[in-house]
Design a protein around this motif. Structure first.
Motif: not given
Length: 155
Positions: A111-121
């Motif tokens: 499982e991977v957590h995507i946090a607010h503010g993470d660079r995603i693309a």
């Protein structure tokens, strides 16, 4: 070729402190997009293996006609965590004015957590001319011809 100007509108619930997309180096082709969740969702999301989610950026774009924005994976996320874009590259057409979201998929084993503010693309701006499509009886011959799916060799 002159670089286009992309209009960016903050959505109502966006966290403007995250800033606009940014090119991280002078030679970068893509500007980084960040996860920008609404206030009630700022804890982020967890993405189980094999699952996908539409992650908001808090932005809407105004792209000039004749151009597109391509969404592409970040190589570090793909290599280290197995997170990529489900529709890579994703295309944002010049006439779309809705919210910009990124479809992430977890191809990894944990499982991977995507946090607010993470660079995603990454966001790449590219010319997108419209072609004229016309029927023809025959196609011009080439050295490759009809060979496809590995016909040019393994190496």
């Amino acid at each position: 070729m002159q670089s286009p100007s992309i209009g960016i509108k903050w959505l109502e619930t966006a966290d403007r402190d995250l800033g606009l997309p940014v090119y991280q180096t002078a030679g970068a082709a893509g500007a980084d997009l960040r996860a920008n969740f609404a206030p009630e969702d700022r804890a982020g999301i967890s993405l189980a293996p094999g699952k996908r989610a539409l992650v908001p950026t808090g932005l809407a774009l105004q792209i000039p006609q004749g151009w597109e924005v391509q969404l592409r994976p970040r190589s570090g996320l793909a290599l280290k965590q197995g997170v990529t874009l489900a529709n890579s590259p994703g295309t944002i057409d010049s006439d779309y004015r809705g919210p910009l979201g990124v479809i992430l998929i977890n191809l990894g084993e944990t499982e991977v957590h995507i946090a607010h503010g993470d660079r995603i693309a990454q966001m790449v701006v590219a010319p997108a001319p419209q072609a004229e499509f016309r029927p023809v009886e025959d196609l011009d011959q080439t050295g490759r011809g009809v060979g496809g799916f590995g016909s040019t060799g393994a190496r």
